[in-house]
Write a protein that holds these residues in place. Structure first.
Motif, PDB file in Angstrom:
ATOM      1  N   THR A  46      62.069  67.695  12.163  1.00 27.68           N
ATOM      2  CA  THR A  46      62.348  66.264  12.302  1.00 27.68           C
ATOM      3  C   THR A  46      62.254  65.836  13.763  1.00 27.68           C
ATOM      4  OG1 THR A  46      64.733  66.694  12.498  1.00 27.68           O
ATOM      5  CG2 THR A  46      63.875  66.148  10.302  1.00 27.68           C
ATOM      6  N   LEU A  47      61.834  64.588  13.958  1.00 26.53           N
ATOM      7  CA  LEU A  47      61.895  63.937  15.258  1.00 26.53           C
ATOM      8  C   LEU A  47      62.921  62.819  15.111  1.00 26.53           C
ATOM      9  CD1 LEU A  47      60.518  63.606  18.148  1.00 26.53           C
ATOM     10  CD2 LEU A  47      59.215  61.744  17.079  1.00 26.53           C
ATOM     11  N   VAL A  48      64.096  62.997  15.707  1.00 28.72           N
ATOM     12  CA  VAL A  48      65.168  62.007  15.567  1.00 28.72           C
ATOM     13  C   VAL A  48      64.995  60.948  16.647  1.00 28.72           C
ATOM     14  CG1 VAL A  48      67.651  61.614  15.411  1.00 28.72           C
ATOM     15  CG2 VAL A  48      66.685  63.798  14.650  1.00 28.72           C
ATOM     16  N   VAL A  49      64.761  59.711  16.206  1.00 31.32           N
ATOM     17  CA  VAL A  49      64.401  58.605  17.095  1.00 31.32           C
ATOM     18  C   VAL A  49      65.623  57.715  17.311  1.00 31.32           C
ATOM     19  CG1 VAL A  49      62.790  56.698  17.478  1.00 31.32           C
ATOM     20  CG2 VAL A  49      62.074  58.696  16.116  1.00 31.32           C
ATOM     21  N   THR A  52      67.973  50.789  18.602  1.00 32.70           N
ATOM     22  CA  THR A  52      68.861  49.708  18.169  1.00 32.70           C
ATOM     23  C   THR A  52      68.002  48.799  17.303  1.00 32.70           C
ATOM     24  OG1 THR A  52      68.350  48.263  20.059  1.00 32.70           O
ATOM     25  CG2 THR A  52      70.191  49.814  20.316  1.00 32.70           C
ATOM     26  N   GLU A  53      68.621  47.920  16.537  1.00 35.57           N
ATOM     27  CA  GLU A  53      67.832  47.014  15.698  1.00 35.57           C
ATOM     28  C   GLU A  53      67.233  45.939  16.589  1.00 35.57           C
ATOM     29  OE1 GLU A  53      67.931  44.974  11.308  1.00 35.57           O
ATOM     30  OE2 GLU A  53      69.705  45.975  12.093  1.00 35.57           O
ATOM     31  N   GLN A  88      67.836  56.726  14.089  1.00 36.43           N
ATOM     32  CA  GLN A  88      69.293  56.744  14.253  1.00 36.43           C
ATOM     33  C   GLN A  88      69.703  55.659  15.239  1.00 36.43           C
ATOM     34  OE1 GLN A  88      71.195  60.615  14.525  1.00 36.43           O
ATOM     35  NE2 GLN A  88      72.528  59.872  16.145  1.00 36.43           N
ATOM     36  N   ILE A  89      70.548  54.757  14.792  1.00 35.09           N
ATOM     37  CA  ILE A  89      71.059  53.703  15.677  1.00 35.09           C
ATOM     38  C   ILE A  89      72.028  54.331  16.674  1.00 35.09           C
ATOM     39  CG2 ILE A  89      72.461  51.619  15.785  1.00 35.09           C
ATOM     40  CD1 ILE A  89      71.335  50.807  13.097  1.00 35.09           C
ATOM     41  N   ILE A  90      71.857  53.984  17.939  1.00 33.65           N
ATOM     42  CA  ILE A  90      72.693  54.551  19.001  1.00 33.65           C
ATOM     43  C   ILE A  90      73.341  53.447  19.823  1.00 33.65           C
ATOM     44  CG2 ILE A  90      71.310  56.661  19.204  1.00 33.65           C
ATOM     45  CD1 ILE A  90      70.010  55.408  21.719  1.00 33.65           C
ATOM     46  N   VAL A 106      64.373  61.468  21.038  1.00 31.31           N
ATOM     47  CA  VAL A 106      63.580  60.504  21.788  1.00 31.31           C
ATOM     48  C   VAL A 106      64.239  59.134  21.710  1.00 31.31           C
ATOM     49  CG1 VAL A 106      62.115  60.093  19.754  1.00 31.31           C
ATOM     50  CG2 VAL A 106      61.261  59.465  22.012  1.00 31.31           C
ATOM     51  N   VAL A 107      64.100  58.356  22.785  1.00 32.68           N
ATOM     52  CA  VAL A 107      64.517  56.954  22.784  1.00 32.68           C
ATOM     53  C   VAL A 107      63.238  56.125  22.708  1.00 32.68           C
ATOM     54  CG1 VAL A 107      65.708  55.123  24.035  1.00 32.68           C
ATOM     55  CG2 VAL A 107      66.557  57.474  24.186  1.00 32.68           C
TER      56      VAL A 107
END
Length: 269
Positions: A46-49, A52-53, A88-90, A106-107
């Motif tokens: 997985t690439l967890v990105v 924010t919306e 993923q919302i951060i 990654v951001v």
């Protein structure tokens, strides 16, 4: 005498064993250091990105799927690595900590390449041009057409954002909120006089035909570039640059930009 010789022999063997163990540890550390960030992502699948919306970069469609210029690119990049993109919302202000703690990989969320960002992350080449713009109610927009006219306004800004940095640098009265969408809501509800947000978001979310038809943008405070951020030293940044070069070469990045109305902001190859 024999007892002393035996004792000396045992001590020598113990030292040799200790040195061998240290050597094994050093070898293990070296092996760990040589494992690339790309290999780490491919191994877990997985690439967890971190996002924010933020329409038109990352937002959910009616089915709940994450879409947008950045979201679609992230999914295609993940596919090129043979993995799945997970969004993923951060908390935007904690993005570097999220990266370093490996809760995200990654951001990728319309991130301005500020000095703070480039010093803390391994960043991609820039791919979009953006501005930080002032958003106010359309009914009073004629009063706020210059930077000097903004001095007495109360602003809502996303915490940790380029807009927040500008508000602080200019000495504006501002309140930090969770994201840029919330900043717009503050202006629409009258709890803030104005917001500072990305021009690309303003183009998608305010004005005629949007949920914020009564808001408009006035002054552009900066011009800046968007990039994608990985962990410092990550080899994924180089992999993404190669991926983007391919998208420019086959023209598909232009097509994608037109899909989300950001083609005029696209950085030329």
């Amino acid at each position: 005498m024999k007892a002393k010789k035996i004792w000396s022999l045992l001590m020598a063997l113990a030292m040799v064993s200790s040195l061998a163990a240290c050597g094994d540890t050093a070898e293990e550390d070296t092996d760990t250091a040589e494992v690339s960030d790309q290999a780490y992502v491919q191994d877990k699948g997985t690439l967890v990105v971190g996002i924010t919306e933020f329409e038109p970069m990352d937002y959910q469609d009616e089915s709940g799927e994450w879409v947008g210029f950045d979201a679609d690119l992230a999914k295609e990049f993940a596919e090129s690595l043979g993995v799945e993109a997970q969004f993923q919302i951060i908390d935007w202000d904690s993005k570097v900590m999220e990266l370093d703690g490996k809760t995200i990989d990654v951001v990728w969320n319309g991130m301005t390449l500020t000095e703070d960002v480039t010093s803390a992350m391994e960043c991609s080449q820039p791919y979009l041009i953006n501005q930080q713009v002032v958003v106010v109610p359309a009914a009073v927009a004629d009063q706020y057409q210059s930077e000097d006219s903004l001095a007495d306004l109360s602003f809502a800004v996303e915490i940790g954002s380029a807009g927040c940095e500008i508000a602080a640098a200019n000495g504006y009265n501002y309140t930090e909120v969770a994201d840029q969408a919330t900043a717009l809501l503050e202006v629409a509800s009258g709890t803030a006089d104005a917001a500072i947000i990305d021009s690309l978001m303003a183009g998608a979310m305010i004005g005629e035909g949007t949920s914020y038809a009564d808001l408009t943008s006035t002054v552009a405070l900066t011009s800046e570039e968007y990039g994608v951020g990985f962990r410092k030293g990550s080899d994924l940044a180089a992999a993404l640059n190669e991926f983007l070069d391919g998208k420019y070469a086959d023209g598909s990045i232009q097509t994608l930009a037109e899909t989300y109305g950001v083609q005029d902001a696209l950085v030329t190859e």
